[in-house]
Motif scaffolding. Sequence first.
Motif, mmCIF file in Angstrom:
data_model
loop_
_atom_site.group_PDB
_atom_site.id
_atom_site.type_symbol
_atom_site.label_atom_id
_atom_site.label_comp_id
_atom_site.label_asym_id
_atom_site.label_seq_id
_atom_site.Cartn_x
_atom_site.Cartn_y
_atom_site.Cartn_z
ATOM 1 N N TYR A 261 0.792 -1.234 0.000
ATOM 2 C CA TYR A 261 0.000 0.000 0.000
ATOM 3 C C TYR A 261 0.823 1.283 0.000
ATOM 4 C CZ TYR A 261 -3.403 -3.527 1.168
ATOM 5 O OH TYR A 261 -4.173 -4.653 1.124
ATOM 6 N N ASP A 262 2.049 1.229 0.494
ATOM 7 C CA ASP A 262 2.903 2.418 0.580
ATOM 8 C C ASP A 262 3.165 2.936 -0.834
ATOM 9 O OD1 ASP A 262 4.990 4.218 0.764
ATOM 10 O OD2 ASP A 262 6.358 2.882 1.830
ATOM 11 N N GLY A 263 2.500 4.036 -1.190
ATOM 12 C CA GLY A 263 2.635 4.611 -2.526
ATOM 13 C C GLY A 263 1.480 4.213 -3.423
ATOM 14 N N GLY B 101 12.014 16.711 7.700
ATOM 15 C CA GLY B 101 13.166 16.682 6.806
ATOM 16 C C GLY B 101 14.022 15.459 7.054
ATOM 17 N N GLN B 102 14.853 15.128 6.103
ATOM 18 C CA GLN B 102 15.710 13.965 6.267
ATOM 19 C C GLN B 102 17.052 14.163 5.578
ATOM 20 O OE1 GLN B 102 14.803 10.495 3.472
ATOM 21 N NE2 GLN B 102 12.734 11.224 3.877
ATOM 22 N N THR B 103 18.071 13.525 6.145
ATOM 23 C CA THR B 103 19.394 13.490 5.522
ATOM 24 C C THR B 103 19.765 12.036 5.299
ATOM 25 O OG1 THR B 103 20.113 15.499 6.653
ATOM 26 C CG2 THR B 103 21.846 14.056 5.798
ATOM 27 N N ARG B 104 20.258 11.745 4.117
ATOM 28 C CA ARG B 104 20.786 10.401 3.836
ATOM 29 C C ARG B 104 22.263 10.537 3.513
ATOM 30 N NH1 ARG B 104 16.313 6.691 0.699
ATOM 31 N NH2 ARG B 104 14.508 7.415 1.879
ATOM 32 N N ALA B 105 23.068 9.677 4.104
ATOM 33 C CA ALA B 105 24.508 9.720 3.855
ATOM 34 C C ALA B 105 25.033 8.302 3.655
ATOM 35 C CB ALA B 105 25.237 10.380 5.016
ATOM 36 N N GLU C 178 -0.732 5.888 6.687
ATOM 37 C CA GLU C 178 -0.065 6.678 7.727
ATOM 38 C C GLU C 178 1.341 6.176 8.022
ATOM 39 O OE1 GLU C 178 -1.745 6.395 11.650
ATOM 40 O OE2 GLU C 178 -0.093 7.555 12.474
ATOM 41 N N GLN C 179 1.530 4.880 8.025
ATOM 42 C CA GLN C 179 2.826 4.263 8.360
ATOM 43 C C GLN C 179 3.202 4.473 9.820
ATOM 44 O OE1 GLN C 179 4.889 6.290 4.820
ATOM 45 N NE2 GLN C 179 5.578 4.177 4.591
ATOM 46 N N GLY C 180 2.227 4.784 10.636
ATOM 47 C CA GLY C 180 2.439 4.981 12.064
ATOM 48 C C GLY C 180 1.134 4.656 12.787
ATOM 49 N N VAL D 116 18.775 10.142 8.801
ATOM 50 C CA VAL D 116 18.521 10.946 10.004
ATOM 51 C C VAL D 116 17.323 11.863 9.754
ATOM 52 C CG1 VAL D 116 19.484 12.627 11.637
ATOM 53 C CG2 VAL D 116 20.987 10.947 10.564
ATOM 54 N N ARG D 117 16.382 11.918 10.699
ATOM 55 C CA ARG D 117 15.184 12.758 10.496
ATOM 56 C C ARG D 117 14.787 13.498 11.774
ATOM 57 N NH1 ARG D 117 11.574 9.158 6.354
ATOM 58 N NH2 ARG D 117 13.303 7.919 5.560
ATOM 59 N N HIS D 118 14.260 14.680 11.568
ATOM 60 C CA HIS D 118 13.687 15.465 12.677
ATOM 61 C C HIS D 118 12.807 16.552 12.071
ATOM 62 C CE1 HIS D 118 13.390 18.120 16.202
ATOM 63 N NE2 HIS D 118 13.650 17.029 16.899
ATOM 64 N N ASP E 273 9.999 6.840 -8.564
ATOM 65 C CA ASP E 273 10.882 6.568 -7.424
ATOM 66 C C ASP E 273 10.601 7.547 -6.312
ATOM 67 O OD1 ASP E 273 13.712 5.484 -6.270
ATOM 68 O OD2 ASP E 273 13.546 7.636 -5.968
ATOM 69 N N GLU E 274 10.252 6.994 -5.164
ATOM 70 C CA GLU E 274 10.168 7.803 -3.935
ATOM 71 C C GLU E 274 11.099 7.227 -2.879
ATOM 72 O OE1 GLU E 274 8.178 8.358 0.163
ATOM 73 O OE2 GLU E 274 8.757 6.627 -0.974
ATOM 74 N N GLU E 275 11.247 5.903 -2.885
ATOM 75 C CA GLU E 275 11.959 5.239 -1.785
ATOM 76 C C GLU E 275 13.484 5.372 -1.880
ATOM 77 O OE1 GLU E 275 10.297 4.218 0.589
ATOM 78 O OE2 GLU E 275 8.366 3.412 -0.043
ATOM 79 N N GLY E 276 13.999 5.465 -3.093
ATOM 80 C CA GLY E 276 15.458 5.517 -3.233
ATOM 81 C C GLY E 276 16.132 4.167 -3.016
ATOM 82 N N SER F 145 4.493 -0.511 8.461
ATOM 83 C CA SER F 145 4.776 -0.188 7.057
ATOM 84 C C SER F 145 6.208 -0.567 6.730
ATOM 85 C CB SER F 145 4.547 1.295 6.803
ATOM 86 O OG SER F 145 4.727 1.592 5.435
ATOM 87 N N HIS F 146 6.561 -0.513 5.448
ATOM 88 C CA HIS F 146 7.854 -1.016 4.967
ATOM 89 C C HIS F 146 8.001 -2.473 5.403
ATOM 90 C CE1 HIS F 146 10.015 3.079 4.145
ATOM 91 N NE2 HIS F 146 8.925 2.874 3.407
ATOM 92 N N ASP F 147 6.928 -3.210 5.260
ATOM 93 C CA ASP F 147 6.875 -4.593 5.721
ATOM 94 C C ASP F 147 5.693 -5.254 5.002
ATOM 95 O OD1 ASP F 147 7.792 -6.267 8.450
ATOM 96 O OD2 ASP F 147 5.808 -6.788 7.692
ATOM 97 N N GLY G 212 6.539 11.641 9.919
ATOM 98 C CA GLY G 212 7.956 11.294 10.079
ATOM 99 C C GLY G 212 8.491 10.636 8.823
ATOM 100 N N ALA G 213 7.593 10.006 8.057
ATOM 101 C CA ALA G 213 8.008 9.389 6.791
ATOM 102 C C ALA G 213 8.141 10.466 5.721
ATOM 103 C CB ALA G 213 6.979 8.350 6.362
ATOM 104 N N GLY G 214 8.989 10.216 4.741
ATOM 105 C CA GLY G 214 9.121 11.134 3.619
ATOM 106 C C GLY G 214 8.046 10.859 2.578
ATOM 107 N N HIS G 215 7.660 11.874 1.844
ATOM 108 C CA HIS G 215 6.636 11.705 0.804
ATOM 109 C C HIS G 215 6.954 12.597 -0.379
ATOM 110 C CE1 HIS G 215 4.198 9.265 3.376
ATOM 111 N NE2 HIS G 215 4.335 10.140 4.343
HETATM 112 C C1 GLV Z 1 9.887 6.659 2.542
HETATM 113 O O1 GLV Z 1 9.058 5.811 2.778
HETATM 114 C C2 GLV Z 1 10.718 7.161 3.583
HETATM 115 O O2 GLV Z 1 10.188 7.847 4.472
HETATM 116 O O3 GLV Z 1 11.893 6.839 3.595
#
Ligand code: GLV
Length: 408
Positions: free
Chosen positions: A87-89, A200-204, A180-182, A272-274, A114-117, A366-368, A340-343
């Motif tokens: 369902y996610d997406g 927001g989120q940072t990926r490294a 919702e994923q929560g 990382v997210r906040h 692509d949303e998930e990366g 979610s993510h499961d 908290g999830a990205g969209h």
């Molecule tokens: C996407 O589902 C994300 O929040 O990483």
Amino acid sequence: MTDADARARTVLERCDALAQLTEEPGRLTRRFATPALRAAGERVEGWMREAGLQTRRDAVGNLIGRRGDAALLLGSHLDTVRDAGRYDGMLGVLVAIAAAERAPRPVEVVAFADEEGTRYGTAYLGSAALAGRFDPAWLERRDADGVAMADALREFGGDPEAIGSARRDGLLAYVEVHIEQGPVLEDRDVPVGVVEAIAGQTRAQVTFAGAAGHAGTVPMEMRRDALVAAAEWIVAVEARATGGLVATVGEASVAPGASNVVPGRVVLSLDVRHGEDAVRETACAELRERAEAIGAARRVDVVWEEVQATPTVTCSPDLTASLAAAVTAAGHPLVTLISGAGHDAAMMAEVAPVAMLFVRCAGGVSHDPAESVEVQDVAAAIDVLDRFLSTVLYRVPIRDPGQEGRSE
Ligand code: GLV
Ligand code: MN
Ligand code: MN
């Protein structure tokens, strides 16, 4: 069965059908620019056409269906994480098609590629192109099999040289429905909720480079074990994630990767997210310093590569008020949330006012593969979107081309 239930059942049956289109037998994995994503796009394109939408694909491989001269965009994504839920997406794309079919005005539906990366580590490739924020340097990134993004995209039918053409200006709104994923909506006993902001989120990517060696002969004090350094840092990441900050190391590759060889090189992902950008940025800077300090103490080189950083996004107050009014008019208590999830809406906020509606999902999982939604909740989301599409016209000046229902 009511009409709303029938439409919701169709949406859920379509989610089931899409769940069969996967790269990995026995589990749902559908990454950017793969044959599985192409197959999913073809199915969705058929449903868009049945709904009276005229379809096309843009340069980054997003599928777009429109009816009339639309400036109101609905949508979500068709790619997934590894071993994903269904369902996610996809729920958001299919609810959008259900609503578009009956919308009283021109409307456009986008199914982002692509949303998930999951394939290239970069989230939001599809919506970044629409938002004019696609970094051409991403095209050089390689997946786990060494395939460059530009080559994968060409093979998929996209055009890496023309990504700029996917940018959309002049949109009056982007509206996304998503699970919702929560656990909040379940806890509050409501089928849907209105999103006020997206964290927001940072990926490294963090590489620890030590020295491989024989597990039986290199004395412990002479080792430069990359995995032990990485492990120490992973524990530090967890310890730093307090006060609402969430931080995750979700991927690790160990080389050479044998039980009798001291690990020479480890590559980790970091997410990382906040809700406050400054808090996230400070935490990332500290985690980088910590990695370098651990590396220095263990004679392990550390390379930090920021893959992507997206700021916290506030949804449009006007659109969100309209969505909230639609929720109330549909007879549901109004619950508002921060995501908290990205969209994709987080990217689309660059070029359009955005609003989001969340749908309750069982246990907030979610993510499961255990992701699950109730047909009545999906019916409620369709009903709210129907109402929103009728009333939003009075709040924002959606253009009416006078060609309703006709494809140009
Ligand atoms: C996407 O589902 C994300 O929040 O990483
Ligand atoms: Mn996801
Ligand atoms: Mn999603």
